[in-house]
Design an enzyme around this catalytic site. Structure first.
Site, PDB file in Angstrom:
ATOM      1  N   TRP A 133       6.087   1.204   0.167  1.00 21.82           N
ATOM      2  CA  TRP A 133       6.580   1.718   1.373  1.00 21.82           C
ATOM      3  C   TRP A 133       7.133   1.199   1.891  1.00 21.82           C
ATOM      4  CZ3 TRP A 133       4.021  -0.230   4.904  1.00 21.82           C
ATOM      5  CH2 TRP A 133       2.746  -0.659   4.835  1.00 21.82           C
ATOM      6  N   ASN A 134       6.556  -0.651   2.511  1.00 19.32           N
ATOM      7  CA  ASN A 134       7.648  -1.308   3.249  1.00 19.32           C
ATOM      8  C   ASN A 134       8.518  -1.930   3.614  1.00 19.32           C
ATOM      9  OD1 ASN A 134       7.098  -2.993   1.146  1.00 19.32           O
ATOM     10  ND2 ASN A 134       6.197  -5.001   2.298  1.00 19.32           N
ATOM     11  N   LYS A 157       9.334   4.610 -10.154  1.00 15.78           N
ATOM     12  CA  LYS A 157       8.589   5.636  -8.986  1.00 15.78           C
ATOM     13  C   LYS A 157       8.299   4.603  -7.284  1.00 15.78           C
ATOM     14  CE  LYS A 157       4.696   5.407  -7.679  1.00 15.78           C
ATOM     15  NZ  LYS A 157       4.542   5.856  -6.474  1.00 15.78           N
ATOM     16  N   PRO A 158       8.970   5.536  -6.288  1.00 14.89           N
ATOM     17  CA  PRO A 158       8.858   5.596  -5.180  1.00 14.89           C
ATOM     18  C   PRO A 158       7.642   5.486  -4.475  1.00 14.89           C
ATOM     19  CG  PRO A 158       9.736   6.914  -4.647  1.00 14.89           C
ATOM     20  CD  PRO A 158      10.207   6.961  -6.216  1.00 14.89           C
ATOM     21  N   ALA A 159       7.066   5.055  -3.133  1.00 16.11           N
ATOM     22  CA  ALA A 159       5.717   5.102  -2.841  1.00 16.11           C
ATOM     23  C   ALA A 159       5.813   6.283  -2.568  1.00 16.11           C
ATOM     24  CB  ALA A 159       5.541   3.989  -1.747  1.00 16.11           C
ATOM     25  N   GLY A 210       4.087  -4.495  -4.851  1.00 15.27           N
ATOM     26  CA  GLY A 210       2.759  -3.597  -4.567  1.00 15.27           C
ATOM     27  C   GLY A 210       1.447  -4.932  -4.091  1.00 15.27           C
ATOM     28  N   SER A 211       0.206  -3.620  -4.373  1.00 19.65           N
ATOM     29  CA  SER A 211      -1.028  -5.297  -4.227  1.00 19.65           C
ATOM     30  C   SER A 211      -1.841  -5.418  -5.319  1.00 19.65           C
ATOM     31  CB  SER A 211      -2.651  -4.129  -3.749  1.00 19.65           C
ATOM     32  OG  SER A 211      -2.512  -2.965  -4.772  1.00 19.65           O
ATOM     33  N   GLU A 232       5.664  -8.472  -8.280  1.00 18.85           N
ATOM     34  CA  GLU A 232       6.088  -9.122  -6.967  1.00 18.85           C
ATOM     35  C   GLU A 232       4.333  -8.908  -6.014  1.00 18.85           C
ATOM     36  OE1 GLU A 232       7.584 -11.648  -6.122  1.00 18.85           O
ATOM     37  OE2 GLU A 232       9.434 -10.527  -6.836  1.00 18.85           O
ATOM     38  N   LEU A 233       3.041  -9.501  -6.036  1.00 21.46           N
ATOM     39  CA  LEU A 233       2.474  -9.063  -5.801  1.00 21.46           C
ATOM     40  C   LEU A 233       1.812  -9.523  -4.611  1.00 21.46           C
ATOM     41  CD1 LEU A 233       0.541  -9.303  -8.983  1.00 21.46           C
ATOM     42  CD2 LEU A 233       1.506  -7.595  -7.911  1.00 21.46           C
ATOM     43  N   CYS A 266       5.068  -8.638   2.384  1.00 20.11           N
ATOM     44  CA  CYS A 266       3.980 -10.065   1.528  1.00 20.11           C
ATOM     45  C   CYS A 266       4.368 -11.182   2.227  1.00 20.11           C
ATOM     46  CB  CYS A 266       4.048  -9.370  -0.212  1.00 20.11           C
ATOM     47  SG  CYS A 266       6.042  -9.142  -0.237  1.00 20.11           S
ATOM     48  N   GLU A 366      -5.098 -10.114   2.730  1.00 25.94           N
ATOM     49  CA  GLU A 366      -4.396 -10.641   3.004  1.00 25.94           C
ATOM     50  C   GLU A 366      -4.546  -8.563   4.331  1.00 25.94           C
ATOM     51  OE1 GLU A 366      -1.085  -7.663   0.525  1.00 25.94           O
ATOM     52  OE2 GLU A 366       0.540  -9.356   1.122  1.00 25.94           O
TER      53      GLU A 366
HETATM   54  P1  ADP Z   1      -0.266  -0.527  -1.074  1.00 24.01           P
HETATM   55  O1  ADP Z   1      -1.496  -0.995  -0.726  1.00 24.01           O
HETATM   56  O2  ADP Z   1       0.908  -0.904  -0.420  1.00 24.01           O
HETATM   57  O3  ADP Z   1       0.383   1.266  -1.096  1.00 24.01           O
HETATM   58  P2  ADP Z   1      -0.257  -0.368  -4.130  1.00 24.01           P
HETATM   59  O4  ADP Z   1      -0.379  -1.467  -5.029  1.00 24.01           O
HETATM   60  O5  ADP Z   1      -1.213   0.911  -3.931  1.00 24.01           O
HETATM   61  O6  ADP Z   1       0.058  -1.042  -2.030  1.00 24.01           O
HETATM   62  O7  ADP Z   1       1.183   0.419  -3.943  1.00 24.01           O
HETATM   63  C1  ADP Z   1       2.425   0.292  -4.295  1.00 24.01           C
HETATM   64  C2  ADP Z   1       2.983   1.384  -5.512  1.00 24.01           C
HETATM   65  O8  ADP Z   1       2.590   1.899  -6.761  1.00 24.01           O
HETATM   66  C3  ADP Z   1       3.485   2.546  -4.877  1.00 24.01           C
HETATM   67  O9  ADP Z   1       4.643   3.029  -5.476  1.00 24.01           O
HETATM   68  C4  ADP Z   1       2.255   3.223  -5.440  1.00 24.01           C
HETATM   69  O10 ADP Z   1       2.325   4.931  -5.616  1.00 24.01           O
HETATM   70  C5  ADP Z   1       2.278   2.694  -6.953  1.00 24.01           C
HETATM   71  N1  ADP Z   1       0.899   3.222  -7.118  1.00 24.01           N
HETATM   72  C6  ADP Z   1      -1.158   2.939  -6.722  1.00 24.01           C
HETATM   73  N2  ADP Z   1      -1.364   3.116  -7.793  1.00 24.01           N
HETATM   74  C7  ADP Z   1      -0.907   2.748  -8.977  1.00 24.01           C
HETATM   75  C8  ADP Z   1      -1.377   2.877 -10.511  1.00 24.01           C
HETATM   76  N3  ADP Z   1      -2.505   2.820 -10.921  1.00 24.01           N
HETATM   77  N4  ADP Z   1      -0.788   3.093 -11.367  1.00 24.01           N
HETATM   78  C9  ADP Z   1       0.635   2.840 -11.120  1.00 24.01           C
HETATM   79  N5  ADP Z   1       1.206   2.356 -10.007  1.00 24.01           N
HETATM   80  C10 ADP Z   1       0.140   2.455  -8.855  1.00 24.01           C
END
Ligand code: ADP
Length: 463
Positions: A133-134, A157-159, A210-211, A232-233, A266, A366
């Site tokens: 989402w950032n 798949k967007p956030a 993402g994370s 990209e974590l 990030c 982080e």
């Molecule tokens: P943040 O903590 O920044 O929201 P996330 O890694 O949770 O980071 O989210 C980044 C993306 O990953 C979002 O699009 C979220 O919907 C997706 N996401 C979260 N959990 C999962 C999962 N178990 N498998 C696949 N995608 C996921």
């Protein structure tokens, strides 16, 4: 599974739009369509793919104000930052529209006169992207543009927090003439769609931003079908301010790095390491400037720092500050909040913490918020040791006008992106990505096309 995703404005908690979550059937249907579209798209010649990418870029630029407004509404970032993000997002499309025409192979001198050796590149297939989402626009285009340029089809798949920007970008891609099956989005919860993506043999590659936690899960789940992966974590960027640094520059650039998007990038500065001889002066200068930053709704022209994205994020930031204060950190500015759990908005005033110590949570985890701890160091060796003492390795910054110090730091810091007297190093034409647990692969630049290509080696014999 929810049938509806409620997209809310993080600055007010107000509902912006209800978005339909896709069903399992619809998602597998989209995967099938992406897979089927690959055959024709991968054979579309590179100049035509380039032309279509340029047409997409033009449409986005024409709709810049509208997209930026949507982005500010759903992500909370100041409108000026959203406008800049649209430019940044477009720069990836422009760069890869050009690179599409340069997918060179090579010939290799053979070991016998009766053979010829030819190496060609071909697209990997259908790519599934999961974005955060950032940066709702740029994280999408920096995956979609090289994928499409390479001849891959793409599904994103967007956030859940920010689907609207992506939906708009995909609509504009179709209007520009990119076929519907070539670029698609699906909406819904991460774990549900993530599993459908990783389990599908039709998807050849996963590209995720993402994370680190979710990245590791996707890597594990991708093993069953040996998918190609780009990750990209998370990051935990140190900023080292050397004894000889230009303090005014270091303050300005640190603020740029730390408080952009309310500290939710990030590569945001997460730890400030300042030489002990200038620590006091630098801390005061920084706190004086940070106090002037205006916190508020991103639509307000005056706003420098918007809200943090949600309650979970807010709680984590607060917990890190409390932990640091309890362990002896001194609050130089900030540590004040404006939040309403009922309505669902969360503002954190930019916070500088002096006298930080390595055992504080904020020095290890982080933060993803507008908070910066300052720790002083005695020698460059000590600064490097502290900077590298993290599983993350995305971005690091340092400020010095001494070339020996600069070269030493560049060579000893275990990070994929280094900013020397520069707090904003990202560019479409340069490779962005992390070492260690910050990721696998690079996005942007020449390197950013590689993950979407396979290498094919042809040996012609009996000549
Ligand atoms: P943040 O903590 O920044 O929201 P996330 O890694 O949770 O980071 O989210 C980044 C993306 O990953 C979002 O699009 C979220 O919907 C997706 N996401 C979260 N959990 C999962 C999962 N178990 N498998 C696949 N995608 C996921």
């Amino acid at each position: 599974m929810p049938e509806i995703i409620e997209v809310k404005n993080p600055a007010t908690g107000e509902l912006i739009q209800k978005v339909k979550a896709h069903t399992e059937e619809e998602i597998t249907g989209a995967i099938r369509k992406g897979h089927e579209s690959f055959s024709a798209w991968s054979k579309t010649n590179a100049h035509e793919r380039s032309r279509l990418l340029r047409a997409w870029s033009d449409r986005i630029q024409k709709n810049k104000e509208n997209i930026a407004r949507i982005m500010t509404l759903e992500s909370g970032k100041p409108l000026t930052e959203s406008l800049a993000e649209v430019d940044y997002a477009v720069s990836y499309i422009d760069w890869y529209a050009e690179e599409a025409k340069r997918l060179y192979g090579r010939t290799i001198p053979a070991h016998t006169g009766s053979k010829r050796i030819v190496v060609t590149r071909q697209p990997v297939g259908l790519v599934a992207a999961i974005t955060p989402w950032n940066f709702p626009a740029a994280m999408m285009t920096r995956k979609a543009a090289p994928a499409l340029a390479a001849g891959c089809t793409f599904i994103v798949k967007p956030a859940e927090e920010t689907p609207l920007t992506t939906m708009e970008l995909v609509k504009l891609a179709h209007e520009a003439g990119i076929p519907e099956g070539v670029i698609q989005y699906v909406n819904g919860l991460g774990p549900f769609i993530g599993k459908l993506f990783t389990d599908s043999p039709r998807i050849q590659k996963i590209s995720f931003t993402g994370s680190t936690e979710v990245g590791k899960l996707l890597m594990k789940n991708s093993a069953a079908t040996v998918k190609r992966i780009s990750m990209e974590l998370g990051g935990h960027a140190p900023v080292i301010v050397a004894e000889d640094a230009d303090l005014e520059l270091a303050v300005r650039q640190t603020i740029l790095s730390k408080f952009r998007n309310a500290g939710q990038t990030c590569i945001c500065a997460n730890r400030l390491l300042v030489h002990e001889s200038i620590a006091e002066a630098f801390s005061q200068k920084l706190a004086d400037s940070v106090r002037k930053l205006k916190v508020g709704n991103g639509l307000d022209e005056e706003t420098d720092v918007g809200p943090v994205i949600n309650e979970k994020s807010f709680d984590k930031i607060k917990e890190q500050i409390e932990d640091a204060v309890q362990k002896g950190a001194r609050v130089l500015c900030g540590n004040t909040y404006r939040a309403d759990r009922e309505l669902g908005y969360f503002f954190v005033d930019p916070t500088i913490l002096g006298h930080a110590k390595p055992d504080m949570k904020i020095m290890q985890e982080e933060t993803f918020g507008p908070v910066l701890p300052i720790l002083s160091f005695k020698s460059l060796e000590e600064a490097v040791e502290i900077a590298n003492s993290t599983p993350y390795g995305l971005a690091a910054y340092f400020f010095t006008n001494d070339y020996r110090t600069g070269i030493y730091l560049n060579e000893h810091l275990d990070f994929g992106i280094i900013g020397w007297n520069d707090g904003a190093p990202s560019a479409a034409h340069a490779p962005f990505g992390g070492m260690k647990e910050s990721g696998i692969g690079r996005e942007g630049g020449l390197e950013g096309m590689e993950p979407y290509l396979e290498t094919k080696y042809l040996s012609i014999g009996n000549l």
